[in-house]
Design a protein around this motif. Structure first.
Motif, PDB file in Angstrom:
ATOM      1  N   PHE A 136       0.824  -1.206   0.000  1.00  0.00           N
ATOM      2  CA  PHE A 136       0.000   0.000   0.000  1.00  0.00           C
ATOM      3  C   PHE A 136       0.861   1.261   0.000  1.00  0.00           C
ATOM      4  O   PHE A 136       0.467   2.292  -0.538  1.00  0.00           O
ATOM      5  CB  PHE A 136      -0.943   0.012   1.202  1.00  0.00           C
ATOM      6  CG  PHE A 136      -2.012  -1.043   1.137  1.00  0.00           C
ATOM      7  CD1 PHE A 136      -2.551  -1.431  -0.086  1.00  0.00           C
ATOM      8  CD2 PHE A 136      -2.476  -1.649   2.277  1.00  0.00           C
ATOM      9  CE1 PHE A 136      -3.543  -2.404  -0.156  1.00  0.00           C
ATOM     10  CE2 PHE A 136      -3.461  -2.619   2.226  1.00  0.00           C
ATOM     11  CZ  PHE A 136      -3.993  -3.005   1.009  1.00  0.00           C
ATOM     12  N   ARG A 139       1.808   1.822  -3.710  1.00  0.00           N
ATOM     13  CA  ARG A 139       0.745   2.059  -4.680  1.00  0.00           C
ATOM     14  C   ARG A 139       0.118   3.436  -4.469  1.00  0.00           C
ATOM     15  O   ARG A 139      -0.056   3.881  -3.344  1.00  0.00           O
ATOM     16  CB  ARG A 139      -0.330   0.976  -4.547  1.00  0.00           C
ATOM     17  CG  ARG A 139       0.190  -0.410  -4.878  1.00  0.00           C
ATOM     18  CD  ARG A 139      -0.836  -1.472  -4.572  1.00  0.00           C
ATOM     19  NE  ARG A 139      -0.260  -2.810  -4.693  1.00  0.00           N
ATOM     20  CZ  ARG A 139      -0.863  -3.919  -4.294  1.00  0.00           C
ATOM     21  NH1 ARG A 139      -2.070  -3.851  -3.755  1.00  0.00           N
ATOM     22  NH2 ARG A 139      -0.270  -5.091  -4.436  1.00  0.00           N
ATOM     23  N   LYS A 141      -2.530   6.306  -3.880  1.00  0.00           N
ATOM     24  CA  LYS A 141      -3.708   6.282  -3.008  1.00  0.00           C
ATOM     25  C   LYS A 141      -4.972   6.610  -3.808  1.00  0.00           C
ATOM     26  O   LYS A 141      -4.927   7.229  -4.861  1.00  0.00           O
ATOM     27  CB  LYS A 141      -3.546   7.302  -1.886  1.00  0.00           C
ATOM     28  CG  LYS A 141      -2.277   7.126  -1.040  1.00  0.00           C
ATOM     29  CD  LYS A 141      -2.318   5.835  -0.255  1.00  0.00           C
ATOM     30  CE  LYS A 141      -1.152   5.747   0.731  1.00  0.00           C
ATOM     31  NZ  LYS A 141       0.167   5.650   0.071  1.00  0.00           N
ATOM     32  N   HIS A 327      -4.670   4.471  -8.590  1.00  0.00           N
ATOM     33  CA  HIS A 327      -4.760   3.485  -7.516  1.00  0.00           C
ATOM     34  C   HIS A 327      -5.146   2.125  -8.095  1.00  0.00           C
ATOM     35  O   HIS A 327      -5.978   2.031  -9.006  1.00  0.00           O
ATOM     36  CB  HIS A 327      -5.801   3.926  -6.477  1.00  0.00           C
ATOM     37  CG  HIS A 327      -5.992   2.926  -5.381  1.00  0.00           C
ATOM     38  ND1 HIS A 327      -5.023   2.639  -4.447  1.00  0.00           N
ATOM     39  CD2 HIS A 327      -7.056   2.115  -5.086  1.00  0.00           C
ATOM     40  CE1 HIS A 327      -5.481   1.709  -3.618  1.00  0.00           C
ATOM     41  NE2 HIS A 327      -6.701   1.384  -3.972  1.00  0.00           N
ATOM     42  N   ARG A 329      -4.938  -2.550  -7.217  1.00  0.00           N
ATOM     43  CA  ARG A 329      -4.551  -3.679  -6.377  1.00  0.00           C
ATOM     44  C   ARG A 329      -4.165  -4.837  -7.288  1.00  0.00           C
ATOM     45  O   ARG A 329      -4.487  -4.834  -8.490  1.00  0.00           O
ATOM     46  CB  ARG A 329      -5.692  -4.093  -5.444  1.00  0.00           C
ATOM     47  CG  ARG A 329      -6.895  -4.702  -6.151  1.00  0.00           C
ATOM     48  CD  ARG A 329      -8.002  -5.048  -5.170  1.00  0.00           C
ATOM     49  NE  ARG A 329      -9.145  -5.675  -5.863  1.00  0.00           N
ATOM     50  CZ  ARG A 329     -10.270  -6.018  -5.272  1.00  0.00           C
ATOM     51  NH1 ARG A 329     -10.437  -5.777  -3.966  1.00  0.00           N
ATOM     52  NH2 ARG A 329     -11.253  -6.585  -5.957  1.00  0.00           N
TER      53      ARG A 329
END
Length: 435
Positions: A136, A139, A141, A327, A329
């Motif tokens: 996190f 990466r 935000k 952002h 994942r």
């Protein structure tokens, strides 16, 4: 394509692997076909040996003036020749039967792939040695907005630069016409990605054909099982669904030297998909189109380096989103959600504030020797006489259209304009805002 010898030696492991992918056991059927093929080859070899021996015995019988024995041997040789004359065709039929059976069986997942039925069983991935905290931290935000973020098609249509109605008149559903600033931004995204991968990540840029033959699609696994998802021309070429097809087939029927590996290729091409299995999904906007641009990454490696290369390729794709400050994942796909030819797949999912959800923008897969067997792509290990199959990997670096969607939704302003990301400004010729 899987190794039939491995299936014979590991039938239980093979069936367990298929079961983890939601496929019924196939070891008994495949091994039975192979046993029939092997038995026929044994009969052919025995017939050839007996024909040769009988031919010599005829000479000895003739020398001994044993006419009866010579005539009997001649009749036997004639029968053997007749059998062998038909045996070649039967061997081709049996070889094809085994090959056809193997051609529709998916790859075997690696041991660390999460077992599951579908996308709901995917697991978030934070890097080989990473944690959620470190991932996190690296990466970008999520952004906060002082207004309700709009979806990309609302923004594009309001700007007058995204026209689905005009595209429908020209081509039908699942097409779009981009104009002015959005057309330039999509072009800028593709050029930015190519420059990043060639100048910083060591990939060789390729401009491949967009039309390919059956063998190319068979080599990468789209044929024969997924023909309905492809577009075929009247001259029996296929439009590429991804540049993975021509890039990976660059090494088909080749023997490479180990010192030349890995080979890394990238290409920016249009991709064409019929989306036959996705009727009713993502009908609004640009998310699921029949035609879209994508920057593809392909690596050809020695087997010992493919897992390391998989992590490297993932990092190259992630770098695109990091540079654009989007952002995202990373998910490790479960066995039930992986593609046909993959041993393991990471999906990068970008955050779309207009949809308030993550959407896949890149899939990065390691295929082992699955595609190499289908293409007969080999390499010669240093100091060895024999050859081995290479390992292949592919990934999106990234899907340009979906990246445009993410930029539009992430960089939108309350007045409906779109700020140009810093990384794209050199490609936009001074344009800093699309409005």
């Amino acid at each position: 394509m899987l190794d039939i010898k491995w299936i014979r030696d590991n039938p239980d492991a093979f069936d367990r692997a298929l079961s983890s992918r939601g496929v019924e056991p196939k070891s008994a059927a495949v091994i039975a076909l192979d046993e029939e093929r092997r038995a026929h080859i044994g009969r052919v070899q025995a017939a050839q040996e007996r024909r040769n021996a009988a031919s010599k015995e005829i000479g000895r019988a003739m020398a001994a003036k044993d006419a009866a024995t010579a005539e009997a041997l001649k009749s036997e040789v004639t029968a053997l020749k007749d059998f062998l004359g038909h045996a070649e065709e039967e061997e081709r039929r049996l070889n094809k039967a085994v090959a056809d059976a193997l051609a529709v069986i998916p790859n075997v997942p690696l041991d660390d792939v999460p077992v599951g039925r579908d996308e709901h069983d995917n697991v978030e991935y934070f890097g080989r040695n990473g944690t959620a905290e470190t991932a996190f931290a690296q990466r970008p935000k999520k952004r906060a907005y002082g207004f309700p973020p709009k979806e990309h098609f609302e923004l594009g249509e309001a700007l007058g630069q995204m026209d689905f109605e005009a595209a429908a008149k020209i081509s039908g559903a699942r097409f779009v016409v981009l104009k002015a600033g959005l057309a330039r931004m999509e072009r800028a995204l593709g050029q930015f990605m190519l420059d990043l991968h060639t100048e910083e990540h060591g990939y060789t840029e390729v401009q491949p054909p967009y039309l390919v033959k059956d063998d190319a699609l068979h080599g990468t696994g789209q044929l024969p099982k997924f023909a309905e998802d492809l577009f075929r021309t009247t001259l029996d070429h296929w439009l590429i669904p991804t540049a993975e097809v021509p890039l990976t087939n660059l090494v088909r029927e080749s023997i490479l030297e180990e010192k030349d590996l890995p080979l890394r290729f990238t290409a920016l091409t249009p991709c064409f998909r019929s989306e036959a299995g996705s009727a009713g999904r993502d009908t609004r906007g640009m998310l699921r189109q029949h035609q879209f641009d994508k920057v593809e990454l392909v690596s050809i490696t020695a087997p010992e380096r493919s897992i390391e290369e998989h992590e490297r390729m993932l990092a190259c794709a992630e770098a695109v989103l990091q540079r654009l400050d989007l952002h995202y994942r990373v998910m490790t796909l479960s066995t039930g959600d992986m593609g046909f030819g993959a041993q393991k797949t990471y999906d990068i999912e970008v955050w779309l504030p207009g949809q308030n959800t993550y959407r896949e923008i890149s899939s990065v897969s390691v295929c082992g020797d699955f595609q190499a067997r289908r293409m007969d792509a080999r390499y010669r290990p240093a100091g060895e006489k024999g050859t081995r199959f290479v390992h292949t990997l592919n990934g999106s670096g990234t899907a340009v259209g979906r990246c445009l969607i993410a930029v539009m939704e992430t960089y939108q302003n309350e007045d409906g304009s779109i700020t140009v990301p810093e990384a794209l400004k050199p490609y936009m010729r001074g344009v800093e805002r699309i409005g």
